[in-house]
Design a protein around this motif. Structure first.
Motif, PDB file in Angstrom:
ATOM      1  N   ASP A 182     -12.502  11.215  -3.429  1.00 40.06           N
ATOM      2  CA  ASP A 182     -11.299  11.180  -2.602  1.00 40.06           C
ATOM      3  C   ASP A 182     -11.594  11.652  -1.185  1.00 40.06           C
ATOM      4  O   ASP A 182     -11.054  11.123  -0.216  1.00 40.06           O
ATOM      5  CB  ASP A 182     -10.197  12.031  -3.231  1.00 40.06           C
TER       6      ASP A 182
ATOM      7  N   VAL B 197     -13.736   7.743   5.211  1.00 43.13           N
ATOM      8  CA  VAL B 197     -13.831   6.331   5.572  1.00 43.13           C
ATOM      9  C   VAL B 197     -12.578   5.902   6.337  1.00 43.13           C
ATOM     10  O   VAL B 197     -12.648   5.193   7.336  1.00 43.13           O
ATOM     11  CB  VAL B 197     -14.066   5.448   4.325  1.00 43.13           C
ATOM     12  N   TYR B 198     -11.428   6.366   5.865  1.00 42.97           N
ATOM     13  CA  TYR B 198     -10.165   6.076   6.546  1.00 42.97           C
ATOM     14  C   TYR B 198     -10.189   6.616   7.972  1.00 42.97           C
ATOM     15  O   TYR B 198      -9.837   5.915   8.923  1.00 42.97           O
ATOM     16  CB  TYR B 198      -9.004   6.693   5.754  1.00 42.97           C
ATOM     17  N   ALA B 199     -10.623   7.856   8.135  1.00 40.51           N
ATOM     18  CA  ALA B 199     -10.664   8.465   9.471  1.00 40.51           C
ATOM     19  C   ALA B 199     -11.664   7.750  10.374  1.00 40.51           C
ATOM     20  O   ALA B 199     -11.380   7.492  11.546  1.00 40.51           O
ATOM     21  CB  ALA B 199     -11.012   9.940   9.352  1.00 40.51           C
TER      22      ALA B 199
ATOM     23  N   GLU C 189       0.277  12.069   5.972  1.00 38.82           N
ATOM     24  CA  GLU C 189      -0.838  11.151   5.812  1.00 38.82           C
ATOM     25  C   GLU C 189      -1.217  11.031   4.347  1.00 38.82           C
ATOM     26  O   GLU C 189      -1.292  12.029   3.638  1.00 38.82           O
ATOM     27  CB  GLU C 189      -2.053  11.644   6.591  1.00 38.82           C
TER      28      GLU C 189
ATOM     29  N   ALA D 224      -4.012  10.485   3.142  1.00 34.51           N
ATOM     30  CA  ALA D 224      -5.269  11.182   2.895  1.00 34.51           C
ATOM     31  C   ALA D 224      -5.036  12.642   2.524  1.00 34.51           C
ATOM     32  O   ALA D 224      -5.833  13.250   1.818  1.00 34.51           O
ATOM     33  CB  ALA D 224      -6.169  11.087   4.125  1.00 34.51           C
TER      34      ALA D 224
ATOM     35  N   THR E  43     -10.754   1.307  16.043  1.00 34.14           N
ATOM     36  CA  THR E  43      -9.419   0.770  16.307  1.00 34.14           C
ATOM     37  C   THR E  43      -8.861   1.367  17.590  1.00 34.14           C
ATOM     38  O   THR E  43      -8.333   0.655  18.448  1.00 34.14           O
ATOM     39  CB  THR E  43      -8.481   1.066  15.124  1.00 34.14           C
TER      40      THR E  43
ATOM     41  N   GLN F 174     -12.659   4.626  10.267  1.00 34.16           N
ATOM     42  CA  GLN F 174     -12.214   3.291  10.679  1.00 34.16           C
ATOM     43  C   GLN F 174     -11.177   3.365  11.796  1.00 34.16           C
ATOM     44  O   GLN F 174     -10.949   2.393  12.486  1.00 34.16           O
ATOM     45  CB  GLN F 174     -11.693   2.481   9.491  1.00 34.16           C
ATOM     46  N   LEU F 175     -10.540   4.523  11.974  1.00 37.79           N
ATOM     47  CA  LEU F 175      -9.578   4.658  13.067  1.00 37.79           C
ATOM     48  C   LEU F 175     -10.256   4.715  14.431  1.00 37.79           C
ATOM     49  O   LEU F 175      -9.664   4.335  15.433  1.00 37.79           O
ATOM     50  CB  LEU F 175      -8.727   5.919  12.867  1.00 37.79           C
TER      51      LEU F 175
ATOM     52  N   VAL G 219       0.838  -1.197   0.000  1.00 39.06           N
ATOM     53  CA  VAL G 219       0.000   0.000   0.000  1.00 39.06           C
ATOM     54  C   VAL G 219       0.876   1.251   0.000  1.00 39.06           C
ATOM     55  O   VAL G 219       0.615   2.214  -0.718  1.00 39.06           O
ATOM     56  CB  VAL G 219      -0.964  -0.005   1.209  1.00 39.06           C
TER      57      VAL G 219
ATOM     58  N   ALA H  73     -13.199   8.814   0.578  1.00 36.75           N
ATOM     59  CA  ALA H  73     -12.201   7.807   0.963  1.00 36.75           C
ATOM     60  C   ALA H  73     -11.436   8.252   2.202  1.00 36.75           C
ATOM     61  O   ALA H  73     -11.175   7.446   3.103  1.00 36.75           O
ATOM     62  CB  ALA H  73     -11.245   7.550  -0.196  1.00 36.75           C
ATOM     63  N   ALA H  74     -11.093   9.531   2.278  1.00 38.11           N
ATOM     64  CA  ALA H  74     -10.387  10.050   3.451  1.00 38.11           C
ATOM     65  C   ALA H  74     -11.271   9.950   4.696  1.00 38.11           C
ATOM     66  O   ALA H  74     -10.792   9.611   5.785  1.00 38.11           O
ATOM     67  CB  ALA H  74      -9.944  11.487   3.216  1.00 38.11           C
TER      68      ALA H  74
END
Length: 160
Positions: A28, A34-36, A17, A19, A42, A38-39, A3, A31-32
């Protein structure tokens, strides 16, 4: 690792980052986000495991020894909130905090994910089939290589 290489090939300099390197199209941006998003779970999972371990350790060392269930829930909640706030303040206040995290992650992730489990496999299964041993050796080599590359890159960013 793949990746990271793909991000570097697609977006050039991704020293920050990924993103932040995206073009500003709606896709885009989604996508950024969704990335944030999912954190968040976690972080909750990691903090929960750390809190549960620390609280159990503290309870067993009390006089007389206790369990986590015996701890004052208000004090536990206050300690948890204070810990999360302290982490947020440290992340915001320490310059280049992300570079410190990247350096620690490069070393520990490669070691804990790729190297140590496979070395334990060699230790616990001394007569493993040749194909399994070869795959484990490949995983250890990949872990060492990715750990070295990540550590060097993170150290360079930290010292720049």
């Amino acid at each position: 690792m793949a990746v990271g290489c793909a991000g570097a090939a697609l977006y050039g300099d991704v020293s920050d980052e990924l993103a932040l390197s995206f073009a500003k199209s709606p896709l885009d941006s989604a996508a950024a986000m969704v990335y944030a998003v999912q954190l968040v779970p976690t972080s909750v999972i990691v903090f929960f495991l750390a809190f549960e371990t620390a609280e159990g350790w503290y309870a067993r060392r009390r006089d007389p020894p206790a369990t986590r269930a015996d701890l004052d829930r208000k004090a536990v909640l206050a300690a948890r909130v204070a810990t999360v706030l302290a982490c947020a303040v440290a992340g915001a206040a320490v310059p280049r905090f992300g570079d410190f995290i990247a350096l620690a992650g490069s070393v520990t992730n490669a070691t804990c994910i790729y190297v140590l489990p496979h070395l334990m496999y060699f230790r616990t299964v001394p007569r493993a089939p040749a194909a399994d041993r070869a795959a484990a050796r490949a995983a250890v080599a990949f872990g060492v290589a990715s750990g070295v590359v990540g550590t060097v890159q993170s150290a360079r960013a930290l010292l720049a």
